[in-house]
Design a protein around this motif. Structure first.
Motif, PDB file in Angstrom:
ATOM      1  N   CYS A 170      -0.848   6.673   5.741  1.00 41.07           N
ATOM      2  CA  CYS A 170       0.598   6.566   5.581  1.00 41.07           C
ATOM      3  C   CYS A 170       1.119   7.634   4.624  1.00 41.07           C
ATOM      4  N   ASN A 200      -5.717 -10.659   3.441  1.00 41.21           N
ATOM      5  CA  ASN A 200      -4.864 -10.314   4.592  1.00 41.21           C
ATOM      6  C   ASN A 200      -5.183  -8.946   5.174  1.00 41.21           C
ATOM      7  N   ILE A 203       8.448   3.253  -2.770  1.00 40.27           N
ATOM      8  CA  ILE A 203       7.197   3.500  -2.053  1.00 40.27           C
ATOM      9  C   ILE A 203       6.170   4.151  -2.969  1.00 40.27           C
ATOM     10  N   ALA A 220      -6.779  -1.507  -1.525  1.00 39.75           N
ATOM     11  CA  ALA A 220      -5.895  -1.163  -2.636  1.00 39.75           C
ATOM     12  C   ALA A 220      -6.470   0.008  -3.420  1.00 39.75           C
ATOM     13  N   ASP A 248      11.557   5.758  -6.571  1.00 41.14           N
ATOM     14  CA  ASP A 248      11.077   5.655  -5.196  1.00 41.14           C
ATOM     15  C   ASP A 248      10.109   4.473  -5.111  1.00 41.14           C
ATOM     16  N   ASN A 307       5.472  -4.695  -8.789  1.00 39.17           N
ATOM     17  CA  ASN A 307       5.543  -3.615  -7.800  1.00 39.17           C
ATOM     18  C   ASN A 307       6.733  -3.821  -6.862  1.00 39.17           C
ATOM     19  N   LEU A 349       0.836  -1.203   0.000  1.00 39.91           N
ATOM     20  CA  LEU A 349       0.000   0.000   0.000  1.00 39.91           C
ATOM     21  C   LEU A 349       0.870   1.252   0.000  1.00 39.91           C
ATOM     22  N   GLN A 356       6.793   2.895   8.956  1.00 37.37           N
ATOM     23  CA  GLN A 356       5.343   2.926   9.151  1.00 37.37           C
ATOM     24  C   GLN A 356       4.804   1.515   9.323  1.00 37.37           C
ATOM     25  N   ARG A 381       4.703   1.664  -5.323  1.00 41.34           N
ATOM     26  CA  ARG A 381       3.691   0.778  -4.753  1.00 41.34           C
ATOM     27  C   ARG A 381       2.367   1.505  -4.518  1.00 41.34           C
ATOM     28  N   THR A 382       2.418   2.830  -4.385  1.00 36.90           N
ATOM     29  CA  THR A 382       1.137   3.532  -4.297  1.00 36.90           C
ATOM     30  C   THR A 382       0.460   3.563  -5.662  1.00 36.90           C
ATOM     31  N   PHE A 391      -3.734 -10.084  -2.411  1.00 37.46           N
ATOM     32  CA  PHE A 391      -3.035 -11.351  -2.279  1.00 37.46           C
ATOM     33  C   PHE A 391      -3.978 -12.542  -2.318  1.00 37.46           C
ATOM     34  N   MET A 397      -1.840  -4.033  -4.761  1.00 32.43           N
ATOM     35  CA  MET A 397      -1.757  -5.494  -4.830  1.00 32.43           C
ATOM     36  C   MET A 397      -2.788  -6.144  -3.922  1.00 32.43           C
ATOM     37  N   MET A 422       7.697  -6.220  -5.115  1.00 32.65           N
ATOM     38  CA  MET A 422       7.461  -6.924  -3.865  1.00 32.65           C
ATOM     39  C   MET A 422       8.564  -7.949  -3.632  1.00 32.65           C
ATOM     40  N   LEU A 446      11.583  -7.830  -1.071  1.00 29.32           N
ATOM     41  CA  LEU A 446      11.571  -8.262   0.326  1.00 29.32           C
ATOM     42  C   LEU A 446      12.246  -9.601   0.526  1.00 29.32           C
ATOM     43  N   ARG A 500       4.829 -10.233  -8.772  1.00 25.83           N
ATOM     44  CA  ARG A 500       5.476  -9.492  -7.696  1.00 25.83           C
ATOM     45  C   ARG A 500       6.646  -8.643  -8.187  1.00 25.83           C
ATOM     46  N   PHE A 557      -5.527  -6.142   7.872  1.00 23.47           N
ATOM     47  CA  PHE A 557      -4.787  -5.930   9.115  1.00 23.47           C
ATOM     48  C   PHE A 557      -5.706  -6.178  10.295  1.00 23.47           C
TER      49      PHE A 557
END
Ligand SMILES: Nc1ncnc2c1ncn2[C@@H]1O[C@H](COP(=O)(O)OP(=O)(O)OP(=O)(O)O)[C@@H](O)[C@H]1O
Ligand SMILES: Nc1ncnc2c1ncn2[C@@H]1O[C@H](COP(=O)(O)OP(=O)(O)OP(=O)(O)O)[C@@H](O)[C@H]1O
Ligand SMILES: [Mg+2]
Ligand SMILES: [Mg+2]
Ligand SMILES: O=P([O-])([O-])[O-]
Lengths: 266, 298, 252, 396, 252
Positions: free
Chosen positions: C112, C96, C82, C162, C80, C53, B192, B198, C85-86, C92, C90, C55, C58, C50, C98
């Motif tokens: 964020c 998932n 970050i 998303a 950048d 973006n 996100l 963060q 990814r904005t 999954f 994505m 991913m 990681l 993946r 939070f």
């Protein structure tokens, strides 16, 4: 081997060279921490003379010594103070086997050299709180005392004469060693330990001009001293225990007492 | 029919026998647990029982002086000291520990983490006496220079020593908890467009909360239960509620350890009572923290 | 209107340590269309997805060469991550959400980014949930934990999450494989409506699903893209024998 | 904006880590700085207390051609002694004696520095006739009852040379070491684990594999959990009253080990439970799927798979045993001797360190013991890591 | 030869706590045939399969009513579950060899039955591995850890492990879903040869697979068996609308 199993020990023959009759058995003793050095040294010598004796000493504190002598955990218990009234009620046999001086100690950096019993009482009652009142620097006195029930503390309070009036401000340190470390670490402290614990990290004050030495206790010029007492149940003593007590009270034993910094009874 | 049960074979007998062996062991464990609880409470509550010429529980819990010789057994000032010391240790130890765990688990390069992690675990293995000696030799000496009193033994010294002692527990438990957070949370957050920091603070730590709290509980247990280390740095006075960080305290555990060797009769029973108070303390803390964890999760 | 390429992938190789999981992949992903990745298990579908973006950053020990460009910018260049990814959201395989409230889940991304204003957030949450066709079901329980939702609702919540970032692309890795048929069909409908605004890439195990919802399809086998084309071509006149075997169920 | 904030937070995180590591370094530095000077070979092999023996033997004339150099080059020099007066060989007793200085206690002693091969001293007997043997490194205290303390080396040599027939020496083995504490620590580990590990592991198996989740299991779990939070001094109180006094085990390593076992149980049970739960259900299913019984599944599949976790729990327990002082002090006593039965008391390294700090204010020695303990803990940690790694390799 | 029913299932209901996962299931499983269970995720296929060797006993809070009979004995009556499981073997979705050597994996079951004789075991291991078409691949590494095998080999090892018990029925829960196409086709071939000796029940997500290998098929939806018949009938002339929708890929 010619060990004398279960035989009686009519006579204490230690110190003579040959043809010894030795005893055998186990001695479990314990109690006061202050008497530890003396007890260990005499038990060691006794065990050397009587190789079939095994002996151990647990330094768990004076009251514990009396209590465990009563419950039978210790054959011989020791206390570094006079036996209290309620302890006397247990009906244990008592025997003073040595005397000990209690040294008043300060940090070696402290300028004060002498103190009176009166001043000691005032300090421990919290009436004198600054070293300058004793001729030292202008600094707060940090009073260090032992834990409640300690034989050393009991004796000290009794002799100095401020029983149960210890200032609430006192720092309590457990054991002679902690008193010593605490005093060694801070130049404003005052504490007290058994003679056997005097070393060069701290300084023993003279009390009313008299130095803290064994001789001075013996000639009764040094005021702050107390007895080392052992207690036992008569029928809980085995042969080894009986023989040991005889040995300790005898010439040999008392000589060791003296070597270890204690004051012999005779 | 050959599927039928046969209860008399050796095999079934063996199965049952071992089942009872397992069960027996579980009961031994349980019994020893209850025996201790029972014993400590029995001894500790004895002085307060009516009919004995014991001690008043109110005086015990609200008294401000501990002078066994004068028959004064008050532990309120010790309770307060224990609470302050524990709370202070947590206030310092938990954040530092948690952040260290975050560093090890999320930020540090693998090699560095592999050095720091065992090093911190090593801290947990050092006998507490040495913490005490260290506290007396270093912390107390340093504090002495700043204290308005002429000595360093104080609430603050106790807090610092305890904070150091709970660090390893908090670090390793938090680290484990952080590692156990499903990577799907982390991925979800990063996908996100959240930054690493963060993600750590908004998702990972909240998700690891229960494990972290468990570490805190253990840490509190250690802080409250620690005896040997604080004894050397607390000062252990016989009276006085601490009113500043520089005041001396006498933690409950220290009270027991100091005098157990010397006490007898009611004095000894009241040391057990001090143990009961400690016991109850830990129970209450365990219980509330468990409740908090449960509530947060549901 | 001429189709515009959103992603442009050229000679992409990806290694997990020494294992080469993607082999010379060349593929274009068309803007505002649904592209499906199909192929047997382990063929590299998720891995490629993946990559889009980053991913895979990681994962320890991943090495990449080749070009992946988003709107003509190489995303493996000095960009950048970050921000990337904005732009590329994505969803999954397993929902998932939070472990926080529905509202906070959706507001997470925007917060964020620094959006604090309550009114703006409220509006954004409502809009996203509506887009994800979830608003009616959760509007009364916005402040309850998202973990209490059913699997299908959770997955739509993740889509809403998303969407709340107002991305340009949404990547979905088997978004319905953990869901029941009814939830699945809801999500499929949702994709239909989302593609008006977003470029969608979906990995799926189900050829039926690919056939139903995608405009373009890429068929993977052992790390290679065997064939990519508009979906109807793949399913009716595959050029490669292996594609045909797979489509007709000879393996997989 | 976000970058700055992130960086500040990152800075705080790193600062915390630096503090944690700094503390570690400070503590280790302190312990090693104070203690390292005390560590020598003697420290590991000597008894803590010196012990005395009265040993007698018959004088014989044993010639020796030991060289001057060799006389100076004896084992004791590696330890805490300096030679002050060069040892002199005495044929009568078949050995050499010299005057040495104890660098730690800063006093001088007469030491038997060399014992010839066939020396009568090695056949010396104690007063019960048991053969003990006088060894190199013993201090000489008395000859036939007469103290040697105030005599010069020559006088002593003369006395020994003139004595014929039976000679009784009082010799003292040198103390200052922690060997008995090391032995006691090992005993304590073996005993407590011998009691707690089987009970704890079997209990955990019961809880995970047999017990139905419900009130009982919850009760047990609650009990074990609260127990792990109880300060060990309380266990000490219990052990003292129950094992020492009530069961009359006296202050002994047995009482200590039983008390420690109760302390360890919760940890062992909890960790074993976790290890058992971590065994994938697929193993259980596979085992039941081929018709294995429950016991077979537990014995052949579940326990072996959980072994690394269980072993780690055991090793953590060892760490706990090593570090414990409060509870042992009240149950196992403070005697720094090698326990000769389950019912003799003994002090572990940590108890000894505590005792030294508390009673004798001997911080250096306490720290020296601390070093030994820290090294032990490091070794244990490494073993734990190796075990986990070993088993992990077996799994993948 | 008239088909004989190996399993006879009547009015079976299964509850996970309060959730009814199987609803009035009636089904016969024919001896020495391959029966496939198909249906969307979560419809109860695995649940029913695990009823057949009482594997569900391991799950807390499962309640069952109805009849499951094996050769006319109600397996939920007072029977020896361990014996049942030696007769009804099982292969799981993820290959789950024990963390021990290949040999010990196969010998595990027989050893649990008390077979100790080395020669007998050797023979059994060899025979089972041959039946599972794995002998040639592992005969040189029988004493190495089974975890070192590839996924497909592991799964065949698990089949060999089941076969070593000489069961009458083998249950397989998506045995190929974690495998690559080549491994899959090997296992499918294996099933073909096994069905001469064993009754096989297989759960699969892939309709193609069901079509390829099974003799009979049961279609599940939300805990119910919607339709069961010989496979060709199910795929060509389903009687139920829902079956048809599923077969033609309208959902799932
Ligand atoms: N983190 C990783 N480390 C090493 N190898 C990996 C990793 N992730 C995936 N792989 C391997 O890369 C290959 C491609 O994996 P990927 O997850 O992309 O397949 P997929 O097509 O998505 O399969 P599925 O349909 O099962 O999700 C597989 O062989 C897999 O084993
Ligand atoms: N242990 C359990 N406790 C509670 N519910 C369960 C449990 N196992 C399965 N279920 C539920 O029972 C239903 C049927 O599950 P089952 O595993 O039989 O489905 P399936 O058809 O095998 O699905 P899949 O194809 O995903 O394996 C599902 O809704 C599932 O959520
Ligand atoms: Mg994938
Ligand atoms: Mg299933
Ligand atoms: O240990 P004490 O000698 O002070 O009782």
């Amino acid at each position: 081997g010619c060990s004398n199993n279960g035989g009686s020990t009519e006579e204490n023959e230690t110190g003579t060279e040959t043809g010894n009759t030795t005893v055998s058995g186990e001695i479990v003793a314990g109690g006061s921490t202050s008497t530890k050095n003396i007890m260990e040294a005499t038990l060691d010598e006794f065990a050397a003379l009587n190789p079939d004796v095994t002996a151990e000493y647990n330094a768990t504190g004076s009251s514990d010594g009396v209590k465990n002598a009563d419950s039978g955990v210790y054959q011989i218990g020791t206390a570094s103070r006079n036996i209290k009234e309620e302890e006397k009620a247990l009906g244990l046999t008592e025997k003073i086997f040595a005397y000990d001086g209690i040294a008043v100690i300060v940090n070696p950096a402290n300028k004060v050299k002498d103190i009176t019993v009166e001043q000691l009482a005032q300090i421990y009652k919290g009436e004198i709180t600054n070293w300058k009142d004793l001729g030292g620097e202008d600094a707060q006195i940090v009073v260090v005392s032992r834990e409640d029930g300690s034989g050393t503390r009991g004796a000290f309070e009794e002799i100095v004469g401020f029983e149960e009036e210890l200032t609430a401000n006192a720092t309590i340190a457990e054991g002679n060693g902690n008193v010593q470390s605490t005093v060694a670490e801070n130049e404003n402290t005052i504490g007290y330990v058994s003679f056997t614990y005097i070393n060069d990290t701290i300084k023993a004050l003279t009390v009313e001009g008299v130095e803290a030495t064994t001789d001075n206790v013996l000639n009764e010029t040094y005021k702050v001293s107390r007895p080392f007492v052992m207690v036992y149940q008569d029928d809980n003593l085995n042969d080894a225990g009986k023989a040991y007590i005889e040995f300790l009270m005898g010439e040999e034993g008392q000589a060791i007492v003296e070597e270890e910094g204690g004051i012999p009874v005779k | 029919m050959d599927l039928m049960k046969d209860n008399k074979t050796d095999k079934t007998r063996k199965e049952n026998f071992f089942k009872y062996v397992f069960m027996f062991c579980a009961f031994v464990a349980v019994i020893s647990v209850f025996a201790i609880t029972f014993f400590v409470f029995f001894r500790g509550l004895k002085p307060f029982m009516p009919g004995t010429n014991g001690y008043s529980i109110v005086d015990f819990l609200t008294g401000l002086e501990w002078r066994p010789g004068q028959n004064k057994f008050g532990i309120l000032y010790m309770i307060v000291g224990s609470i302050f010391a524990t709370a202070g240790a947590i206030a310092i130890g938990v954040p530092v520990g948690l952040l260290t765990a975050v560093f090890i688990a999320e930020l540090a390069p693998k090699r560095l983490a592999d050095i720091i992690r065992p090093a911190v675990e090593l801290l947990a293995g050092i006998p507490s006496v040495l913490y005490g000696v260290f506290g007396l030799g270093i912390i107390v000496s340093i504090l002495k220079g700043y204290s308005p009193y002429a000595q360093g033994q104080s609430l603050l010294a106790s807090i610092l020593v305890l904070a150091i002692m709970i660090l390893p527990t908090v670090v390793s438990m938090s680290e484990t908890a952080i590692r156990a957070v499903p990577s799907s949370y982390k991925e979800g957050s990063l996908a996100l467009g959240a930054s690493k920091i963060q993600t750590i603070f908004k998702v990972i730590i909240p998700a690891a909360r229960s494990g972290i709290l468990a570490g805190v509980v253990l840490g509190i247990g250690r802080a409250i239960g620690e005896t040997m280390a604080v004894m050397l740095v607390a000062g252990n006075p016989i009276a006085g509620i601490p009113t500043s960080l520089w005041d001396k305290i006498r933690p409950l555990t220290t009270n027991i350890a100091l005098e157990m060797g010397y006490a007898s009769g009611m004095h000894q029973d009241l040391l057990f009572s001090t143990g009961v108070v400690l016991f109850v303390f830990i129970m209450i803390i365990n219980f509330t923290l468990n409740k908090i964890i449960q509530k947060k999760i549901s | 209107m001429k189709d515009r390429n959103k992603f442009f992938i050229k000679d992409l190789n990806l290694y997990y340590g020494t294992f080469r999981a993607l082999i010379n992949v060349n593929l274009n992903i068309v803007e505002k269309k649904v592209t499906a990745f199909i192929g047997p298990s382990g063929c590299g579908k998720s891995t490629l997805l993946r990559c889009l973006n980053r991913m895979n950053d990681l994962i320890e020990g991943v090495k990449i060469d080749g070009v992946v460009a988003l709107d003509d910018t190489d995303i493996y260049g000095d960009i950048d991550v970050i921000k990337l990814r904005t732009k590329v959201g994505m969803v999954f395989q397993r929902p998932n959400p939070f472990p926080m409230s529905c509202y906070d889940n959706i507001a997470y991304g925007p917060r964020c980014q620094g959006i604090k204003d309550k009114a703006t957030l409220d509006e954004l949450v409502e809009k996203s949930l509506k887009q994800a066709a979830l608003w009616d079901e959760v509007k009364d329980r916005l402040n309850k934990s998202a973990l209490g939702l059913s699997g299908g609702q959770q997955q739509r919540l993740c889509i809403a999450r998303a969407v709340a970032m107002e991305p340009e692309v949404i990547l979905m890795d088997e978004p319905t494989s953990a869901l029941d048929p009814i939830a699945t069909s809801k999500i499929e409908e949702l994709m239909e409506s989302l593609k008006e605004d977003y470029t969608i890439v979906i990995v799926t195990h189900s050829m039926q699903q690919a056939a139903r919802i995608s405009d373009n399809t890429a068929f993977f086998l052992s790390g290679e893209v065997v064939e990519s084309d508009i979906t109807s071509n793949i399913f009716t006149k595959p050029r490669d024998k292996r594609t045909e075997d797979y489509i007709t169920g000879r393996f997989g | 904006m976000r970058k700055i904030k992130d960086n500040i937070v990152k800075f705080i995180i790193i600062l915390s880590s630096v503090i944690s590591v700094g503390i570690l370094v400070a503590i280790l530095g302190f312990v090693f700085g104070k203690g390292l000077g005390q560590i020598s070979k003697d420290f590991f092999v000597n008894e803590y207390n010196s012990s005395s023996y009265y040993l007698s033997f018959n004088a014989e004339n044993i010639k020796s051609n030991i060289s001057e150099d060799k006389l100076l080059d004896s084992k004791y020099r590696e330890g805490m002694y300096n030679i002050i007066e060069k040892p002199i060989y005495i044929e009568n007793i078949g050995g050499a004696i010299g005057i040495i200085e104890n660098t730690r206690a800063k006093n001088t002693d007469v030491m038997i520095t060399y014992v010839e091969n066939k020396s009568p001293m090695s056949k010396a007997v104690d007063r019960t006739g048991k053969s003990i043997g006088i060894k190199e490194g013993f201090l000489l205290n008395r000859i036939n009852g007469e103290k040697v303390e105030d005599k010069s080396l020559e006088e002593i040599v003369n006395i020994l040379e003139e004595t014929s027939g039976k000679i009784e020496l009082k010799v003292v083995s040198v103390g200052g070491g922690v060997f008995p504490n090391i032995v006691t620590t090992v005993y304590m580990i073996l005993l407590s684990l011998g009691i707690a590990a089987p009970i704890g592991i079997l209990a955990a198996i019961f809880l995970v594999e047999y017990a139905k989740p419900g009130k009982l299991v919850n009760l047990i779990r609650f009990a074990t959990e609260s127990l792990s939070g109880i300060p060990s001094i309380i266990f000490g109180l219990f052990g003292m009253a129950f094992f020492v006094v009530f069961l009359k085990f006296s202050l002994s390593i047995l009482s200590g080990a039983l008390t420690l076992s109760i302390i360890l149980l919760p940890t062992i049970i909890r960790s074993t439970e976790e290890a058992l739960k971590a065994v994938p259900d697929s193993y259980r299913e596979a085992s039941y799927g081929v018709g294995a019984s429950k016991l077979q599944t537990i014995r052949k599949i579940i326990v072996p798979s959980a072994m690394p976790g269980i072993l780690v729990a055991v090793i953590l327990s060892i760490g706990r045993i090593i570090g414990e002082s409060a509870a042992l002090l009240l149950t196992a006593g403070t005697v720094a001797k090698i326990p000769d039965s389950l019912f003799s008391s003994g002090s572990t390294l940590t108890v000894q360190a505590y005792y030294l700090a508390k009673e004798e204010g001997n911080i250096e020695m306490a720290c020296a013991i601390g070093i030994v303990v820290i090294l032990l803990v490091i070794v244990l940690n490494i073993i734990a890591k190796l075990i986990t790694r070993l088993f992990n390799r077996a799994n993948y």
